[in-house]
Design an enzyme around this catalytic site. Structure first.
Site, PDB file in Angstrom:
ATOM      1  N   ASP A 170      17.827 -12.395 -16.445  1.00 42.93           N
ATOM      2  CA  ASP A 170      17.542 -11.146 -15.742  1.00 42.93           C
ATOM      3  C   ASP A 170      17.913  -9.994 -16.657  1.00 42.93           C
ATOM      4  OD1 ASP A 170      17.203 -10.677 -12.411  1.00 42.93           O
ATOM      5  OD2 ASP A 170      17.688  -8.930 -13.645  1.00 42.93           O
TER       6      ASP A 170
ATOM      7  N   LYS B 299      24.277  -7.963 -12.792  1.00 38.02           N
ATOM      8  CA  LYS B 299      23.976  -9.135 -11.969  1.00 38.02           C
ATOM      9  C   LYS B 299      24.321 -10.420 -12.734  1.00 38.02           C
ATOM     10  CE  LYS B 299      20.014  -9.345  -9.086  1.00 38.02           C
ATOM     11  NZ  LYS B 299      18.566  -9.589  -9.015  1.00 38.02           N
TER      12      LYS B 299
ATOM     13  N   LYS C  16       4.612  -7.341   3.384  1.00 37.07           N
ATOM     14  CA  LYS C  16       4.032  -7.087   2.049  1.00 37.07           C
ATOM     15  C   LYS C  16       2.791  -7.967   1.808  1.00 37.07           C
ATOM     16  CE  LYS C  16       6.402  -9.295  -1.395  1.00 37.07           C
ATOM     17  NZ  LYS C  16       5.599 -10.201  -2.203  1.00 37.07           N
TER      18      LYS C  16
ATOM     19  N   GLU D  67      14.408 -17.084   3.905  1.00 37.41           N
ATOM     20  CA  GLU D  67      15.757 -16.567   3.669  1.00 37.41           C
ATOM     21  C   GLU D  67      16.676 -17.169   4.727  1.00 37.41           C
ATOM     22  OE1 GLU D  67      16.005 -12.316   3.236  1.00 37.41           O
ATOM     23  OE2 GLU D  67      14.214 -12.271   2.001  1.00 37.41           O
TER      24      GLU D  67
ATOM     25  N   PHE E 279       7.329 -21.014  14.990  1.00 34.30           N
ATOM     26  CA  PHE E 279       6.820 -19.637  14.853  1.00 34.30           C
ATOM     27  C   PHE E 279       6.056 -19.165  16.081  1.00 34.30           C
ATOM     28  CE2 PHE E 279       7.879 -17.866  10.702  1.00 34.30           C
ATOM     29  CZ  PHE E 279       8.671 -18.900  10.260  1.00 34.30           C
ATOM     30  N   LEU E 280       6.528 -19.671  17.218  1.00 31.97           N
ATOM     31  CA  LEU E 280       5.976 -19.195  18.488  1.00 31.97           C
ATOM     32  C   LEU E 280       7.090 -18.571  19.322  1.00 31.97           C
ATOM     33  CD1 LEU E 280       3.410 -21.864  19.815  1.00 31.97           C
ATOM     34  CD2 LEU E 280       2.942 -19.582  18.923  1.00 31.97           C
TER      35      LEU E 280
ATOM     36  N   ARG F   6      15.035  -5.440   4.516  1.00 34.14           N
ATOM     37  CA  ARG F   6      13.665  -5.007   4.222  1.00 34.14           C
ATOM     38  C   ARG F   6      12.733  -5.158   5.431  1.00 34.14           C
ATOM     39  NH1 ARG F   6      12.735  -7.970  -1.428  1.00 34.14           N
ATOM     40  NH2 ARG F   6      14.316  -9.345  -0.518  1.00 34.14           N
TER      41      ARG F   6
ATOM     42  N   LYS G  41      -0.601 -19.300  -0.646  1.00 35.04           N
ATOM     43  CA  LYS G  41       0.622 -18.574  -0.285  1.00 35.04           C
ATOM     44  C   LYS G  41       0.319 -17.402   0.651  1.00 35.04           C
ATOM     45  CE  LYS G  41       4.625 -16.744  -0.232  1.00 35.04           C
ATOM     46  NZ  LYS G  41       5.873 -16.821  -0.851  1.00 35.04           N
TER      47      LYS G  41
ATOM     48  N   CYS H  19       8.539 -10.691   2.906  1.00 39.52           N
ATOM     49  CA  CYS H  19       7.249 -11.351   2.647  1.00 39.52           C
ATOM     50  C   CYS H  19       6.114 -10.959   3.581  1.00 39.52           C
ATOM     51  CB  CYS H  19       7.429 -12.863   2.697  1.00 39.52           C
ATOM     52  SG  CYS H  19       8.321 -13.477   1.266  1.00 39.52           S
TER      53      CYS H  19
END
Ligand code: UDX
Length: 432
Positions: free
Chosen positions: A30, A35, A266, A155, A252-253, A331, A207, A263
């Site tokens: 990085d 970091k 965006k 996450e 996801f219901l 975010r 994706k 994600c």
């Protein structure tokens, strides 16, 4: 295998550490020296359960290294994973690929032998072709292969998602690199993960299509929840009844606040922007974005109704402000819309989050962080459960409030309405 992860953000760090744990030699690079210094000491810049232990373990056994020396790291590795950010462009809805192309240029200067270059970052269709062009400019022909291998890590569950993925998608246009990557992932596929080999462009699109579909699923159930509220139906029954159909599936219901995170917001925007370039109208995804935007306003309206439209000087508590539980990520969290809006209307807001206070609220009037659930709830008129951390799942509300009974608005449907009402609290939830 000698691997190099460029970018030690969420994706690069989790993937790098997990690859090291599977027995590879991994160097995570990085440009942010602070970091890298932190990571070299085994300190983790993000909140992700289990990650710290894995970093320390693999630093000790020397399979994991951290560096700022990009050139050397590229030269020393066989496979290079590009894991830099692809945020939304300012004033635009497309993905900003400047970091990707910058890395591609750096790689082109440093190539010394055959390398497989893998994009793990979420990149629009044809980005792999563009990276290939950048590398070809430097007369690097045949010295590299560009592959797409999107990540599907949630996450808060990233380590588990890496080790037990539903699928591993490899988009490659040549056999040699496909074979090498198949071997790399063998420890996971041998435990049952599906390995799907496809073209590079297809992997890139898989994706975006997946994230857009999941965002659609959530938005769909959120709208059905609105209908349930008006018709006296429990949304949980709908989710179960629908989810039992194998074509639909139960995950996801779960209804909740507007989806957020790094994600879905965006990627839904970026796929529309890509489609526009090809003159394709992704009208379903467009309406998902619109509906999700509207969701925070809709929930704010419910708050006004719950408080009889009297917001001024009302004491409101938020339990959890991140976009979901088990992450410190703010975010596109719906709290970023709701809290400033309530503050503007004169509410006095306290919040507690297991991951601490948030800089995003420092300048918002009458918003304070409390370091315990108890303190944040003290003297509250309305308690909003915004995320479903385990910490919030068995609160003894009765013990927390001796004198005053506050109203509870459970935006994650954690509690049983009957039980909470029996305790004497006014209780509201979503879609029931
Ligand atoms: C997501 C994808 O799941 C992952 O595969 C991808 O690579 C990155 O984006 P993440 O952003 O970590 O992962 O969060 P996720 O758990 O998918 O949740 C996204 C949003 O949807 C959150 O705001 C969450 O609260 C919401 N959600 C999720 C619901 O409201 N209901 C659900 O049933 C599931």
């Amino acid at each position: 295998m000698k691997l190099c992860m460029i970018g030690t953000g969420y994706v690069g760090l989790v993937s790098g550490v997990c690859f090291a744990d599977l027995g590879n030699e991994v160097i995570c690079v990085d440009k942010d020296i602070n970091k890298i210094n932190l990571l070299q000491e085994g300190k983790i810049p993000i909140y992700e359960p289990g990650l710290s232990e894995l970093v320390i373990k693999n630093l000790k056994n020397k399979r994991l290294k951290f560096s700022t020396d990009l050139k050397k790291s590229i030269r020393d590795s066989d496979i290079i994973f590009i894991c830099v950010g692809t945020p939304t462009k300012k004033g635009n809805s497309s993905a900003d690929l400047s970091q990707i192309f910058n890395v591609a240029k750096q790689i082109s200067y440093s190539i010394n032998k055959f390398k497989i270059i893998v994009t793990k970052s979420t990149v629009p269709v044809t980005t792999g072709d563009k990276i290939e062009k950048i590398l070809s400019k430097k007369n690097n022909k045949k010295k590299f292969s560009i592959v797409s291998n999107p990540e599907f890590l949630r996450e808060g569950e990233a380590i588990r998602d890496f080790i037990y993925p539903d699928r591993i998608v490899i988009g490659s246009n040549d056999k040699k690199s496909s074979r090498i990557l198949k071997n790399l992932y063998n420890p996971l596929t041998s435990k049952g993960a599906q390995y799907f080999k496809t073209s590079r462009r297809a992997a890139e699109l898989i994706k975006y299509a997946s994230n857009s579909f999941l965002a659609t699923k959530i938005t769909f159930i959120n709208e059905i929840a609105n209908l349930c509220e008006k018709t006296g139906i429990n949304i949980e029954d709908i989710s179960i009844g629908m989810g039992l159909d194998k074509r639909i599936g139960s995950r996801f219901l779960r209804t909740g606040p507007a989806y957020g995170g790094s994600c879905f917001p965006k990627d839904t925007k970026a796929i529309i922007s890509t489609a526009n370039k090809f003159k394709i109208n992704l009208s379903v995804i467009k309406s998902v974005i619109k509906s999700n935007k509207n969701r925070s306003n809709l929930l704010l309206n419910r708050v006004y109704e719950i408080l009889n439209k009297k917001i001024k000087n009302k004491k409101i508590t938020f339990l959890g402000v991140t976009f979901k539980a088990n992450t410190d990520d703010m975010r596109d969290s719906s709290s970023l819309i709701m809290i400033p809006s309530l503050s503007k209307k004169g509410a006095i807001i306290k919040y507690f989050d297991p991951t601490g206070s948030k800089k995003e609220f420092k300048k918002i009037k009458n918003v304070t962080y409390e370091n315990s659930i108890k303190k944040s709830i003290l003297k509250s008129d309305l308690v909003i459960i915004h995320t479903d951390w385990n910490d919030f799942k068995s609160i003894n509300f009765k013990n927390l409030t001796k004198k005053k009974k506050f109203i509870i608005f459970d935006m994650r449907n954690i509690y049983s309405p009957i039980k909470i009402k029996k305790m004497g609290f006014k209780y509201f939830s979503l879609g029931r």
